[in-house]
Design an enzyme around this catalytic site. Structure first.
Site, PDB file in Angstrom:
ATOM      1  CB  CYS A 147     -52.983  45.882  39.304  1.00 16.59           C
ATOM      2  SG  CYS A 147     -52.591  46.125  37.560  1.00 16.59           S
ATOM      3  NE  ARG A 203     -51.239  42.389  40.005  1.00 18.86           N
ATOM      4  CZ  ARG A 203     -50.586  42.857  41.066  1.00 18.86           C
ATOM      5  NH1 ARG A 203     -50.697  42.263  42.227  1.00 18.86           N
ATOM      6  NH2 ARG A 203     -49.822  43.929  40.951  1.00 18.86           N
ATOM      7  CG  ASP A 229     -75.938  38.996  56.256  1.00 23.61           C
ATOM      8  OD1 ASP A 229     -76.550  39.303  57.302  1.00 23.61           O
ATOM      9  OD2 ASP A 229     -75.063  38.118  56.206  1.00 23.61           O
TER      10      ASP A 229
END
Length: 187
Positions: A9, A15, A122
């Protein structure tokens, strides 16, 4: 060999340390298979985590007491197997410092969004963290992007309200739920 996950961040005060701590908490018994770190694009080395972010980390099971901020360098970015950034601007900063990290650098919310959109087929045959990251990077272009690209960003809660810190922590936690499940599946 442990897989290195780096959160990035701005100041490495809210964060990115929160993301790193929540990921470690969510990984639980699988945490030793990972080295989870954080850094900031404008961080000053050695600062403790923001108190409001500390409270959110603890609420989500994190261990914030030992955190000290550190400035993001090319060597830190290059050493990571997976880089999860708070904002697209942080992703750009990582790629600028370490161009070879392009395919393994995502915003936190982008990585979670792409994983959420993938079908089990996937990810068939993926047996390691590097394979997972390569597959997600390859398939990221097949997943619809948000109409507002800012939806892949996590707001900066620094010096903002407790409600903002809680909202941001919950956004990070939600994205990391999917990320944790994917990482655990390949260790």
């Amino acid at each position: 060999m442990t897989a290195r996950v780096l959160f990035v961040c701005s100041g490495n005060l809210c964060r990115s340390p929160l993301g790193a701590q929540v990921l470690v908490a969510r990984l639980g018994r699988d945490a030793p298979a990972f080295t989870v770190e954080s850094a900031g694009t404008i961080a000053e080395d050695g600062a403790p985590m923001d108190e409001a972010a500390v409270a959110q980390s603890r609420r989500l099971g994190g261990s914030p007491d030992e955190h000290r901020s550190r400035y993001l360098t090319a060597s830190i970015a290059s050493a990571a197997d997976l880089v999860l950034t708070a904002e697209r601007s942080h992703r750009a900063a990582v790629v600028s410092l370490a161009p070879r990290a392009t395919k393994r650098t995502f915003t936190i919310r982008e990585f979670g969004r792409v994983l959420d959109a993938l079908e089990p087929a996937d990810l068939a045959g993926v047996a390691s963290v590097p394979e997972l990251i390569e597959r997600v990077a390859r398939l990221r272009g097949t997943v619809a992007v948000p109409s507002d690209p800012g939806e892949d960003d996590v707001d900066d809660p620094y010096r903002r309200s407790e409600a903002t810190h809680a909202r941001v922590a919950d956004e990070i936690d939600r994205a990391l739920s999917t990320v944790t499940d994917a990482l655990r599946a390949v260790v």
